[in-house]
Design an enzyme around this catalytic site. Structure first.
Site, PDB file in Angstrom:
ATOM      1  N   PHE A 112    -107.814  62.877  30.951  1.00  0.00           N
ATOM      2  CA  PHE A 112    -107.111  64.155  30.854  1.00  0.00           C
ATOM      3  C   PHE A 112    -107.165  64.782  29.463  1.00  0.00           C
ATOM      4  O   PHE A 112    -106.210  65.449  29.034  1.00  0.00           O
ATOM      5  CB  PHE A 112    -105.636  63.998  31.284  1.00  0.00           C
ATOM      6  N   CYS A 113    -108.274  64.589  28.755  1.00  0.00           N
ATOM      7  CA  CYS A 113    -108.421  65.143  27.400  1.00  0.00           C
ATOM      8  C   CYS A 113    -107.256  64.749  26.505  1.00  0.00           C
ATOM      9  O   CYS A 113    -106.795  65.526  25.670  1.00  0.00           O
ATOM     10  CB  CYS A 113    -108.567  66.664  27.445  1.00  0.00           C
ATOM     11  N   ALA A 114    -106.793  63.509  26.709  1.00  0.00           N
ATOM     12  CA  ALA A 114    -105.710  62.966  25.873  1.00  0.00           C
ATOM     13  C   ALA A 114    -105.954  61.475  25.716  1.00  0.00           C
ATOM     14  O   ALA A 114    -105.096  60.646  26.018  1.00  0.00           O
ATOM     15  CB  ALA A 114    -104.354  63.246  26.518  1.00  0.00           C
TER      16      ALA A 114
END
Length: 455
Positions: free
Chosen positions: A375-377
């Protein structure tokens, strides 16, 4: 309005009309089903109201600011009125600027390019990459993931108190996590930042679609968000807040619109006088339709009433969380604990399942769209999963040992356009997949888990 009241009053809590609500998709097991869009945290479907407003304006489309024709003047008025609508939606202060961008990522990169020389940046490792990575030309301090609101504020205060200079500083913080959905103590973090002479920018990409955001009430210096998470089409975003750093910086892009005067010098060079308004960072022909769509979404959410929208979303959150809690193999991810306030974003892992396999089965066998991965985290997921960087396993791995660590998860997210049936189908599908397993075979194709149709 209480959650029980929301459940009882269907006339008040009906989902807002969104595009795609009647789209049907094929199931790998045969037949079709209405698509359950449960990936709002990535991109929320456009509100029907927004789409209708854009369609009504489209025949009058014209380039803004520099045209003498009627359509150009009409478009200019619409564009600048959109700016005022967004400023009102965000509770901006007198003197604040609203700059239209392409996305939250674009907004934060714009601010990063406008940092004064020697600026220090403080950012928690829990941020989305859009707010974790843009500060490449600054001295950055990455803060460990806190496990409570109090710890978040304390961590920031200690970091700011330990600065070895009294120069400019900026804190970047999310309003709601794109992984756990948990709300952050923005007002308290802003107070801590200002007490130590720092400024603060709020990444409201996940907050603004779900809760009211006021620059003045939260006392943040800037706020950034994306249109495609606020029920508008792709390609538009906003950076709103204080004008001084933006006005002192070189334009984000050089070109027409950003320049007030351009003249040749005797030596053959060029002298440029840049605009001091938001136009300074909006070079080129702006995305008028995108700005209008964002403004339309702001109006629609305001008119629907955030009290009602928040209450309905809490009702849906409890339906999902209660359903997942009935499945022992499911572990939901959280920083601040089960009682932490949150928006409609929930991430989880399932014992014995690779997350890509689980998400693929939800899609192929139940017509449910969720998201799997990091999740781009990435730093936050590694913290939550207790994992070190490692190669992801192949998809379709139900034989994996229960409790096996994995560097990916499944995320379900929803909002103002989500009907009850979608979350009910999701909960049923999770229980059935865990109990009975997938009905179809799956394979890895270009890094994604997909149904195996080779037989």
């Amino acid at each position: 309005m209480s959650v029980s009241a929301v459940a009882a009053d269907r006339s008040v809590c009906a989902p807002l009309p969104v595009l795609g609500r009647d789209v049907t998709v094929p199931l790998v097991t045969g037949g079709e089903v209405t698509y359950a869009a449960l990936d709002y945290a990535a991109s929320a479907p456009a509100l029907q109201r927004v789409w209708d407003d854009v369609a009504a304006y489209a025949p009058y489309y014209g380039s803004v600011h520099r045209g003498a024709g009627y359509l150009s003047q009409l478009s200019t008025d619409l564009f600048e009125n959109a700016r005022r609508t967004v400023a009102e939606f965000l509770g901006c202060r007198a003197g604040d600027q609203v700059v239209f961008t392409r996305s939250t990522t674009d907004s934060l990169n714009l601010l990063a390019a406008a940092l004064p020389e020697g600026c220090e940046v403080f950012v928690f490792e829990t941020e989305h990459h859009a707010s974790l990575l843009p500060w490449r030309d600054a001295r950055v301090t990455f803060l460990d993931a806190p496990r409570s609101h109090r710890e978040a504020v304390g961590t920031l205060e200690r970091a700011l108190a330990g600065r070895d200079s009294h120069g400019p500083a900026l804190v970047c913080v999310t309003g709601a996590s794109n992984v756990t959905g948990e709300l952050w103590p923005v007002r308290e973090l802003a107070a801590a930042a200002h007490a130590h002479g720092a400024r603060i920018v709020l990444d409201a990409a996940q907050l603004a679609p779900h809760h009211p955001v006021s620059v003045a009430d939260l006392d943040v210096d800037w706020v950034a968000f994306s249109g495609h998470k606020l029920y508008a089409p792709f390609g538009s975003g906003v950076l709103a807040g204080r004008a001084d750093w933006l006005g002192a910086a070189e334009p984000y892009l050089a070109g027409g619109g950003a320049s007030r005067k351009v003249a040749r010098r005797a030596d053959g060079g060029v002298d440029v006088e840049w605009h001091e308004s938001a136009a300074r960072h909006e070079a080129g022909s702006p995305n008028v339709i995108g700005a209008y769509a964002v403004a339309s979404a702001c109006k629609a959410l305001t008119e629907a009433g955030f009290d009602t929208l928040v209450a309905r979303e809490r009702y849906l959150i409890e339906k999902v969380r209660a359903g997942l809690a009935e499945v022992p193999e499911v572990r939901t991810l959280s920083l601040f604990g089960d009682d932490a306030p949150r928006v409609g974003v929930i991430s989880f892992v399932v014992d014995g399942w690779n997350s890509s396999h689980f998400a693929a089965a939800l899609s192929a066998e139940y017509g449910i769209g969720v998201r799997d991965g990091l999740f781009c985290a990435h730093p936050l997921l590694r913290t939550l999963l207790g994992s070190d960087p490692q190669t992801q396993g192949e998809c379709g791995a139900p034989e994996a040992a229960p409790g096996e660590k994995s560097l990916n998860a499944v995320r379900v997210s929803f909002g103002a356009g989500t009907p009850d049936e979608h979350v009910e189908r999701f909960v049923h599908a999770v229980k059935e997949l865990v109990t009975d397993g997938a009905k179809w075979n799956y394979r890895t194709e270009e890094g994604r888990c997909v149904p195996d149709t080779s037989a």
